[in-house]
Design a protein around this motif. Sequence first.
Motif, PDB file in Angstrom:
ATOM      1  N   ILE A 148      13.356  42.250 -20.729  1.00  0.00           N
ATOM      2  CA  ILE A 148      12.751  42.339 -22.060  1.00  0.00           C
ATOM      3  C   ILE A 148      12.544  40.954 -22.662  1.00  0.00           C
ATOM      4  O   ILE A 148      11.463  40.640 -23.198  1.00  0.00           O
ATOM      5  N   ASN A 149      13.550  40.112 -22.583  1.00  0.00           N
ATOM      6  CA  ASN A 149      13.422  38.767 -23.142  1.00  0.00           C
ATOM      7  C   ASN A 149      12.317  37.967 -22.444  1.00  0.00           C
ATOM      8  O   ASN A 149      11.563  37.223 -23.096  1.00  0.00           O
ATOM      9  N   THR A 150      12.217  38.136 -21.124  1.00  0.00           N
ATOM     10  CA  THR A 150      11.168  37.435 -20.371  1.00  0.00           C
ATOM     11  C   THR A 150       9.786  37.907 -20.795  1.00  0.00           C
ATOM     12  O   THR A 150       8.871  37.097 -21.007  1.00  0.00           O
ATOM     13  N   ALA A 151       9.611  39.225 -20.944  1.00  0.00           N
ATOM     14  CA  ALA A 151       8.309  39.764 -21.319  1.00  0.00           C
ATOM     15  C   ALA A 151       7.901  39.318 -22.718  1.00  0.00           C
ATOM     16  O   ALA A 151       6.754  38.917 -22.952  1.00  0.00           O
ATOM     17  N   VAL A 152       8.837  39.373 -23.650  1.00  0.00           N
ATOM     18  CA  VAL A 152       8.530  38.961 -25.034  1.00  0.00           C
ATOM     19  C   VAL A 152       8.152  37.487 -25.070  1.00  0.00           C
ATOM     20  O   VAL A 152       7.198  37.082 -25.746  1.00  0.00           O
ATOM     21  N   LEU A 156       6.232  42.612 -16.512  1.00  0.00           N
ATOM     22  CA  LEU A 156       5.776  43.125 -17.807  1.00  0.00           C
ATOM     23  C   LEU A 156       5.726  44.657 -17.855  1.00  0.00           C
ATOM     24  O   LEU A 156       6.227  45.255 -18.822  1.00  0.00           O
ATOM     25  N   PRO A 157       5.163  45.345 -16.864  1.00  0.00           N
ATOM     26  CA  PRO A 157       5.244  46.813 -16.889  1.00  0.00           C
ATOM     27  C   PRO A 157       6.684  47.327 -16.849  1.00  0.00           C
ATOM     28  O   PRO A 157       7.019  48.317 -17.519  1.00  0.00           O
ATOM     29  N   LEU A 158       7.549  46.655 -16.060  1.00  0.00           N
ATOM     30  CA  LEU A 158       8.948  47.069 -16.021  1.00  0.00           C
ATOM     31  C   LEU A 158       9.592  46.911 -17.392  1.00  0.00           C
ATOM     32  O   LEU A 158      10.360  47.785 -17.839  1.00  0.00           O
ATOM     33  N   ALA A 159       9.275  45.808 -18.078  1.00  0.00           N
ATOM     34  CA  ALA A 159       9.825  45.596 -19.420  1.00  0.00           C
ATOM     35  C   ALA A 159       9.349  46.674 -20.383  1.00  0.00           C
ATOM     36  O   ALA A 159      10.127  47.153 -21.228  1.00  0.00           O
ATOM     37  N   ALA A 204      10.719  47.345 -24.023  1.00  0.00           N
ATOM     38  CA  ALA A 204      10.347  46.077 -24.672  1.00  0.00           C
ATOM     39  C   ALA A 204       9.455  46.364 -25.879  1.00  0.00           C
ATOM     40  O   ALA A 204       8.592  47.247 -25.826  1.00  0.00           O
ATOM     41  N   PRO A 205       9.632  45.621 -26.971  1.00  0.00           N
ATOM     42  CA  PRO A 205       8.839  45.853 -28.191  1.00  0.00           C
ATOM     43  C   PRO A 205       7.427  45.265 -28.073  1.00  0.00           C
ATOM     44  O   PRO A 205       7.001  44.413 -28.863  1.00  0.00           O
ATOM     45  N   LEU A 206       6.695  45.739 -27.088  1.00  0.00           N
ATOM     46  CA  LEU A 206       5.332  45.271 -26.835  1.00  0.00           C
ATOM     47  C   LEU A 206       4.444  46.469 -26.556  1.00  0.00           C
ATOM     48  O   LEU A 206       4.932  47.544 -26.192  1.00  0.00           O
ATOM     49  N   LEU A 223       0.836  47.828 -24.394  1.00  0.00           N
ATOM     50  CA  LEU A 223       0.073  47.524 -23.190  1.00  0.00           C
ATOM     51  C   LEU A 223      -1.079  46.581 -23.517  1.00  0.00           C
ATOM     52  O   LEU A 223      -1.367  45.649 -22.744  1.00  0.00           O
ATOM     53  N   GLY A 224      -1.723  46.801 -24.664  1.00  0.00           N
ATOM     54  CA  GLY A 224      -2.830  45.937 -25.064  1.00  0.00           C
ATOM     55  C   GLY A 224      -2.376  44.495 -25.264  1.00  0.00           C
ATOM     56  O   GLY A 224      -3.069  43.547 -24.868  1.00  0.00           O
ATOM     57  N   THR A 225      -1.224  44.326 -25.872  1.00  0.00           N
ATOM     58  CA  THR A 225      -0.689  42.971 -26.080  1.00  0.00           C
ATOM     59  C   THR A 225      -0.396  42.290 -24.749  1.00  0.00           C
ATOM     60  O   THR A 225      -0.701  41.110 -24.559  1.00  0.00           O
ATOM     61  N   VAL A 226       0.197  43.038 -23.838  1.00  0.00           N
ATOM     62  CA  VAL A 226       0.525  42.489 -22.528  1.00  0.00           C
ATOM     63  C   VAL A 226      -0.746  42.023 -21.811  1.00  0.00           C
ATOM     64  O   VAL A 226      -0.786  40.936 -21.214  1.00  0.00           O
ATOM     65  N   ILE A 227      -1.801  42.839 -21.879  1.00  0.00           N
ATOM     66  CA  ILE A 227      -3.039  42.509 -21.165  1.00  0.00           C
ATOM     67  C   ILE A 227      -3.753  41.316 -21.802  1.00  0.00           C
ATOM     68  O   ILE A 227      -4.162  40.374 -21.099  1.00  0.00           O
ATOM     69  N   THR A 228      -3.903  41.337 -23.124  1.00  0.00           N
ATOM     70  CA  THR A 228      -4.702  40.292 -23.777  1.00  0.00           C
ATOM     71  C   THR A 228      -3.940  38.986 -23.977  1.00  0.00           C
ATOM     72  O   THR A 228      -4.525  37.905 -23.871  1.00  0.00           O
ATOM     73  N   LYS A 229      -2.664  39.074 -24.247  1.00  0.00           N
ATOM     74  CA  LYS A 229      -1.891  37.861 -24.533  1.00  0.00           C
ATOM     75  C   LYS A 229      -1.370  37.179 -23.277  1.00  0.00           C
ATOM     76  O   LYS A 229      -1.049  35.987 -23.303  1.00  0.00           O
TER      77      LYS A 229
END
Length: 378
Positions: A222-226, A289-292, A297-299, A301-307
């Motif tokens: 989670i910390n890594t993804a954020v 990121l998908p695992l998080a 994780a407080p994210l 899918l859109g944030t993960v893809i665009t950011k």
Amino acid sequence: MIRVLLLLLASNAAAFAPVNIVSRDPRALVSSTRQYASTPDETEFDVLVNKNAKGAKQDTEERSERISLDLSKTTYTSLVKSAPDAYITFAEKGASNAHLPKRKIFHQSVLGGCYVGFGGLVSLMIAGNLGGIAGANPGVAKMAFAALFPVNLLLIVSTSGQLFTGNSATVAAAKYEGFVSWKDLWRSWSLSLAGNIVGCGLFAAATMMAQVMNPGSTALAINTAVSKCSAGLVPTIMRAIMCNWMVSMAVFLSGAANDLTGKMVGCWFPISTFVGIGLEHSIANLFVLPLALMVGAPLTLGTVITKNLIPVVIGNGIAGALIVAASYSYQFGRLGGLRRAIFKEKLANMQKQLAKERKEVEKKLEKDVTLALNGLPL
């Protein structure tokens, strides 16, 4: 008479010693006679003659692993290729990857994504559970992650797996050298990226089904993804460029090595470098990121893809195609004016000379054997 003949053959057999270097000396052109014996009735002389024919054909068919591009008489050992040869091998790997049928590119890319998942998972499980040691010494956790993660690339290069990050460099090099078309390049990149997405996603789901995540590894994921989704656009792209520079060099170095130990060393140092720095690898992120997200994780899918994923894919592509592939094509290949056709022509001329010298050795040997059989002085 038999003893004389055997002594004669033994003295001439030195002309047929195996070589790891290119030599113009006829005595270094062929290897031991006994390993080529095919039937009990075959004479030593027949063996040598047959070896000559086989050896000439083998020399003609050999690729650049054995003869260096600069045609130096003293070449590298069997453990590692010269830099020009390593680049040609790099480009040939890209051509081989790109020319596979679509289903096989996709299949190898799915497996490649799964292997990245294995590397990411073992790193999370160990680095995330160092407890107080990691709290007092953050570098220890990062070092553990960096030391374990490279196992994925060793699995991939040893099984001819495919990653978009590697193909962005190898297939681009193949294009620069004229081995593939633009259509081949875009097909390879798109299929390998699609397969990596599927493989990483499936492995993240398999991880959840296996229920191996614990509080330490979950918190690290989670910390890594954020952290990865919090950086700005320019820093993310620059981290991605720097990352795939190292990944592409890992592929380059592993291809330069001819044994598993060398490939392991070639993979380990560049990969652990980018992990230790904290750079951005698109395929690793497709697992982490998908695992998080799956573990809370407080994210979105859109944030993960665009950011993260989109800018990281762009940065990885820039590094592979331009910084590594184009740089070494300029240094050793067509972009720098060094045509592979010139090398092929020079290599063909050298092989003709080697074949001529072989024939001379064969004629002399045949003459000496004839004299010995007739009891005449040599």
